[in-house]
Enzyme design. Structure first.
Site, PDB file in Angstrom:
ATOM      1  N   GLN A 192     -11.875  71.803  84.004  1.00 51.30           N
ATOM      2  CA  GLN A 192     -11.865  70.368  83.678  1.00 51.30           C
ATOM      3  C   GLN A 192     -13.280  69.865  83.418  1.00 51.30           C
ATOM      4  O   GLN A 192     -14.203  70.108  84.215  1.00 51.30           O
ATOM      5  CB  GLN A 192     -11.254  69.575  84.832  1.00 51.30           C
ATOM      6  CG  GLN A 192     -11.134  68.082  84.542  1.00 51.30           C
ATOM      7  CD  GLN A 192     -10.813  67.262  85.785  1.00 51.30           C
ATOM      8  OE1 GLN A 192     -11.588  67.222  86.736  1.00 51.30           O
ATOM      9  NE2 GLN A 192      -9.656  66.631  85.784  1.00 51.30           N
ATOM     10  N   HIS A 220     -11.945  76.489  79.409  1.00 53.43           N
ATOM     11  CA  HIS A 220     -12.924  75.973  80.371  1.00 53.43           C
ATOM     12  C   HIS A 220     -12.253  75.107  81.446  1.00 53.43           C
ATOM     13  O   HIS A 220     -11.176  74.530  81.227  1.00 53.43           O
ATOM     14  CB  HIS A 220     -13.997  75.146  79.653  1.00 53.43           C
ATOM     15  CG  HIS A 220     -13.460  73.923  78.968  1.00 53.43           C
ATOM     16  ND1 HIS A 220     -13.180  72.758  79.637  1.00 53.43           N
ATOM     17  CD2 HIS A 220     -13.124  73.699  77.681  1.00 53.43           C
ATOM     18  CE1 HIS A 220     -12.713  71.860  78.800  1.00 53.43           C
ATOM     19  NE2 HIS A 220     -12.664  72.405  77.589  1.00 53.43           N
ATOM     20  N   HIS A 249     -11.884  76.979  74.463  1.00 59.55           N
ATOM     21  CA  HIS A 249     -11.365  75.609  74.509  1.00 59.55           C
ATOM     22  C   HIS A 249      -9.888  75.566  74.151  1.00 59.55           C
ATOM     23  O   HIS A 249      -9.355  76.500  73.546  1.00 59.55           O
ATOM     24  CB  HIS A 249     -12.164  74.741  73.529  1.00 59.55           C
ATOM     25  CG  HIS A 249     -13.636  74.792  73.780  1.00 59.55           C
ATOM     26  ND1 HIS A 249     -14.297  73.890  74.566  1.00 59.55           N
ATOM     27  CD2 HIS A 249     -14.564  75.696  73.361  1.00 59.55           C
ATOM     28  CE1 HIS A 249     -15.579  74.216  74.628  1.00 59.55           C
ATOM     29  NE2 HIS A 249     -15.768  75.305  73.899  1.00 59.55           N
ATOM     30  N   GLU A 303     -14.455  74.056  70.408  1.00 61.17           N
ATOM     31  CA  GLU A 303     -13.278  73.199  70.369  1.00 61.17           C
ATOM     32  C   GLU A 303     -13.108  72.600  68.971  1.00 61.17           C
ATOM     33  O   GLU A 303     -14.061  72.535  68.176  1.00 61.17           O
ATOM     34  CB  GLU A 303     -13.426  72.077  71.422  1.00 61.17           C
ATOM     35  CG  GLU A 303     -12.321  71.038  71.474  1.00 61.17           C
ATOM     36  CD  GLU A 303     -10.944  71.619  71.746  1.00 61.17           C
ATOM     37  OE1 GLU A 303     -10.449  72.372  70.878  1.00 61.17           O
ATOM     38  OE2 GLU A 303     -10.355  71.304  72.788  1.00 61.17           O
ATOM     39  N   ARG A 340     -19.535  73.361  78.494  1.00 54.14           N
ATOM     40  CA  ARG A 340     -18.447  73.453  79.465  1.00 54.14           C
ATOM     41  C   ARG A 340     -17.809  74.847  79.468  1.00 54.14           C
ATOM     42  O   ARG A 340     -17.377  75.331  80.520  1.00 54.14           O
ATOM     43  CB  ARG A 340     -17.399  72.365  79.215  1.00 54.14           C
ATOM     44  CG  ARG A 340     -16.779  72.339  77.821  1.00 54.14           C
ATOM     45  CD  ARG A 340     -16.060  71.021  77.591  1.00 54.14           C
ATOM     46  NE  ARG A 340     -15.342  70.917  76.314  1.00 54.14           N
ATOM     47  CZ  ARG A 340     -15.917  70.538  75.173  1.00 54.14           C
ATOM     48  NH1 ARG A 340     -17.202  70.270  75.135  1.00 54.14           N
ATOM     49  NH2 ARG A 340     -15.184  70.419  74.076  1.00 54.14           N
TER      50      ARG A 340
END
Length: 204
Positions: A12, A10, A158, A88, A61
């Site tokens: 920032q 992803h 992630h 993540e 994200r």
């Protein structure tokens, strides 16, 4: 027949910018992250890549990154598969903490061990080994058969869930994968053979 796998971290996030441990918390992208996602979508379009299937995590994200890439590629009316297996790494008690504050609380050496060891989890969280234990079975069951059938797959996820995949695909050791930086918004592209193994790592 070979398949094509595109892995994209992803763009920032707001917590990347603030130097916070994020894990399964759910901040969105910064303006820079939005631009990174759009740039990757433009690069994929320029390379003539049209994926057959799309995967992402359950976190905003990564989903937003995929949406922006697809918008730039001019791809609409599609099915996206979202799964927590691609989330993540869970940072447990570190989640939401500034990394400098965590170092003050637990010490530089301990925080470094949690961040950069393969199998030592932070309190209440996951190690990279733990992350791989949920990410790899999903990849092998859901994505590899599609690659073996010659499909082109786009995965937006992630840093650490992608590390788990890269480690397996490239046959890296724990030390090698922990040294591998996976930049926000940057695609990693592979050709995967009918046996499910790596044929070639490609550049766009």
């Amino acid at each position: 027949m070979t398949g094509t796998l595109i892995l994209v971290r992803h763009g920032q996030s707001e917590w990347n910018l603030k130097n916070l441990f994020t894990g399964w918390r759910n901040p969105d992208l910064t303006e820079k992250g939005i631009a990174e996602a759009r740039a990757t979508g433009q690069a994929l379009k320029a390379a003539g890549i049209v994926p057959d299937l799309y995967y992402t995590s359950s976190l905003r994200r990564a989903q937003h990154t995929l949406d922006l890439m697809l918008e730039e590629m001019g791809i609409f009316n599609l099915t996206i598969t979202r799964n927590t297996a691609l989330n993540e790494r869970d940072y447990g008690d570190l989640s939401g903490l500034n990394k400098d504050d965590a170092r003050e609380k637990w010490g530089e050496e301990q925080v470094h061990i949690w961040r950069r060891s393969f199998d030592v989890p932070p309190p209440g969280g996951e190690s990279l080994k733990d992350t791989a234990a949920r990410t790899l079975p999903y990849y092998e069951a859901e994505i590899v058969p599609q690659l073996q059938a010659g499909k082109t797959i786009l995965v937006a996820a992630h840093g650490n869930s992608l590390r788990a995949l890269v480690m397996s695909i490239e046959g890296l050791t724990p030390d090698e994968i922990l040294a591998r930086e996976i930049g926000t918004g940057e695609p990693t592209t592979y050709r995967i053979g009918p046996d499910g193994k790596l044929v070639e790592r490609m550049k766009l």
